[in-house]
Design a protein around this motif. Structure first.
Motif, mmCIF file in Angstrom:
data_model
loop_
_atom_site.group_PDB
_atom_site.id
_atom_site.type_symbol
_atom_site.label_atom_id
_atom_site.label_comp_id
_atom_site.label_asym_id
_atom_site.label_seq_id
_atom_site.Cartn_x
_atom_site.Cartn_y
_atom_site.Cartn_z
ATOM 1 N N SER A 140 0.836 -1.198 0.000
ATOM 2 C CA SER A 140 0.000 0.000 0.000
ATOM 3 C C SER A 140 0.873 1.250 0.000
ATOM 4 O O SER A 140 1.853 1.341 0.742
ATOM 5 N N GLU A 142 1.724 4.730 1.099
ATOM 6 C CA GLU A 142 1.388 5.616 2.204
ATOM 7 C C GLU A 142 2.200 6.902 2.186
ATOM 8 O O GLU A 142 2.249 7.636 3.177
ATOM 9 N N SER A 143 2.835 7.198 1.051
ATOM 10 C CA SER A 143 3.579 8.442 0.894
ATOM 11 C C SER A 143 3.734 8.733 -0.591
ATOM 12 O O SER A 143 3.543 7.843 -1.430
ATOM 13 N N THR A 197 -7.325 9.743 11.452
ATOM 14 C CA THR A 197 -6.223 9.111 10.733
ATOM 15 C C THR A 197 -4.890 9.540 11.332
ATOM 16 O O THR A 197 -4.644 10.731 11.553
ATOM 17 N N THR A 199 -0.390 8.873 11.898
ATOM 18 C CA THR A 199 0.852 9.070 11.154
ATOM 19 C C THR A 199 1.166 7.829 10.330
ATOM 20 O O THR A 199 0.584 6.763 10.509
ATOM 21 N N THR A 201 0.585 7.477 7.199
ATOM 22 C CA THR A 201 -0.478 7.276 6.219
ATOM 23 C C THR A 201 -0.348 8.279 5.080
ATOM 24 O O THR A 201 0.384 9.264 5.176
ATOM 25 N N ASP A 204 -1.409 11.680 6.257
ATOM 26 C CA ASP A 204 -0.359 12.298 7.065
ATOM 27 C C ASP A 204 0.735 12.876 6.173
ATOM 28 O O ASP A 204 1.250 13.982 6.421
ATOM 29 N N VAL A 223 -2.257 4.498 13.712
ATOM 30 C CA VAL A 223 -2.659 4.793 12.334
ATOM 31 C C VAL A 223 -4.136 5.159 12.246
ATOM 32 O O VAL A 223 -4.511 6.090 11.525
ATOM 33 N N LEU A 224 -4.985 4.456 12.968
ATOM 34 C CA LEU A 224 -6.407 4.782 13.019
ATOM 35 C C LEU A 224 -6.852 4.686 14.462
ATOM 36 O O LEU A 224 -6.666 3.669 15.115
ATOM 37 N N THR A 275 -7.960 10.227 -1.579
ATOM 38 C CA THR A 275 -7.046 9.792 -0.521
ATOM 39 C C THR A 275 -7.120 8.299 -0.222
ATOM 40 O O THR A 275 -6.285 7.787 0.504
#
Length: 304
Positions: A140, A142-143, A197, A199, A201, A204, A223-224, A275
C-alpha cells in the motif's frame, strides 16, 4: 502471473456463496480445461510483450490501470472502479467490464496479467497457480515517494514505462509549483463516527507536504484511532480535514461532525476518492489543501 497488491481498505476477493466449496473447485477445473489452461507438467512459456488481457482485483489497482494502460489492454476492473465516491478515475471506467472478483469470472476472461490479488495463499491464487499468468505484488502506498515507486513498477509491468515516467514528471512538476509555506498549525483528519487518521499514512504525508502537523502525532495515536468529541475539542486543532461527502448530515456517523462545539474549527474538505489510494490524485489533494488554506486565511484577515 502479475499480481499487484495495493491496500485501500477495499482488498480481498469476493467469493460467490451459492456453490459449496467442492462444487466451486469442480467448476474451476472445468473452466481451466475449457480455456486451455497450462499446467506445471506441460505449460508453454508466457508470451513476450506487454500483457493484453489485464484484470484488476482491487480499487487502487483499478486506478493504476486506468492511468497507465491502453484501454485495449484492460479486460476487467472491479465494480468500485465506476463509483465516483471511491475512485478518482471513475469517469474513465465507463464501458469497461466490471467484475465482482470471483474465480469463475477470472477464469472465463483468461487474463495474462492480474493486478491486485490480496495474498498468494488466497483462493484465487490457489486456483490459478498452474496458469501462465504474470504476478506483481505491491504494498500500500502511504507516501508520495511510494506512489512514485509504484507508478514506475506498475508501468513497467504493463509495458508502459515511458507513460509512467511522463506521469511521474508531471506530478513532480505540479507539486514543485505549489506555494511554499502555505500551511501551518495542527490538523485532524476526522472521519465519521469519530475516527482519526494517524501518522505513517497517505493523509499524514499530505499534511506534511502542505505544512500541517497531524494531531494524531501530537496525541501519540496509532494509524487509526477513535477520538471522542470531548477529546477533539480539548486538543484544540487549528483545522479539521474531513471528507467532502460529510458536508451534509446523512446519518448518525456524519451528524457528529456537525456538532455545534466544532463549528469554530475551520474545515478543509477532500473527496474520499483522492485519498483512499495512492496515485496522481495525490497532487489534486495537495493542491486543494493549499488553495483552501489560503482562502481561509484571506477570509479571516481583518478588513483594511
Amino acid at each position: 502471473m502479475l499480481v499487484l497488491r495495493h491496500g485501500a481498505g477495499i482488498e480481498g476477493i469476493v467469493m460467490p456463496s451459492p456453490l459449496p466449496r467442492p462444487s466451486r473447485w469442480r467448476l474451476a477445473a472445468l473452466l481451466l480445461a475449457a480455456t486451455g489452461a497450462a499446467t506445471s507438467s506441460g505449460a508453454e512459456p508466457a508470451k513476450a510483450g506487454p500483457p493484453q488481457r489485464i484484470i484488476s482485483l482491487n480499487l487502487c489497482a483499478d486506478q493504476y490501470l486506468l492511468e497507465l494502460a491502453d484501454r485495449s489492454q484492460i479486460a476487467a476492473l472491479t465494480v468500485n472502479a465506476a463509483d465516483p465516491e471511491m475512485s478518482a478515475a471513475a469517469s474513465r471506467a465507463k464501458g469497461i467490464r466490471l467484475i465482482n472478483r470471483s474465480i469463475e469470472e477470472i477464469l472465463v476472461i483468461d487474463p495474462d496479467l492480474i493486478v491486485g490479488m490480496p495474498a498468494r495463499r488466497s483462493a484465487v491464487a490457489e486456483a490459478l497457480k498452474d496458469r501462465n499468468i504474470r504476478l506483481l505484488d505491491l504494498q500500500s502506498a502511504e507516501s508520495y515517494a511510494e506512489i512514485v515507486t509504484q507508478t514506475r513498477t506498475a508501468a513497467a509491468a504493463i509495458g508502459q514505462s515511458e507513460r509512467g515516467e511522463a506521469i511521474i514528471r508531471r506530478m513532480n512538476a505540479d507539486l514543485a509549483a505549489l506555494p511554499k509555506g502555505t500551511g501551518s498549525g495542527v490538523a485532524a483528519y476526522y472521519q465519521r463516527r469519530g475516527f482519526m487518521t494517524g501518522t505513517g499514512t497517505l493523509v499524514d504525508d499530505l499534511m506534511k507536504r502542505v505544512g500541517l502537523t497531524n494531531l494524531a502525532a501530537r496525541l501519540g495515536k496509532p494509524v487509526l484511532a477513535h477520538l471522542s468529541l470531548e477529546e477533539l475539542i480539548a486538543a484544540q486543532p487549528d483545522w479539521l480535514i474531513v471528507e467532502s461527502a460529510t458536508r451534509d448530515v446523512k446519518d448518525q456517523g456524519t451528524e457528529m461532525l456537525h456538532h455545534p462545539a466544532l463549528r469554530h474549527i475551520p474545515r478543509l474538505y477532500l473527496p474520499q476518492a483522492w485519498t483512499v489510494c495512492g496515485g496522481p490524485a495525490y497532487v489534486l489533494a495537495a493542491r486543494s489543501l493549499v488553495e483552501q488554506i489560503a482562502a481561509a486565511r484571506t477570509r479571516s484577515r481583518p478588513a483594511p
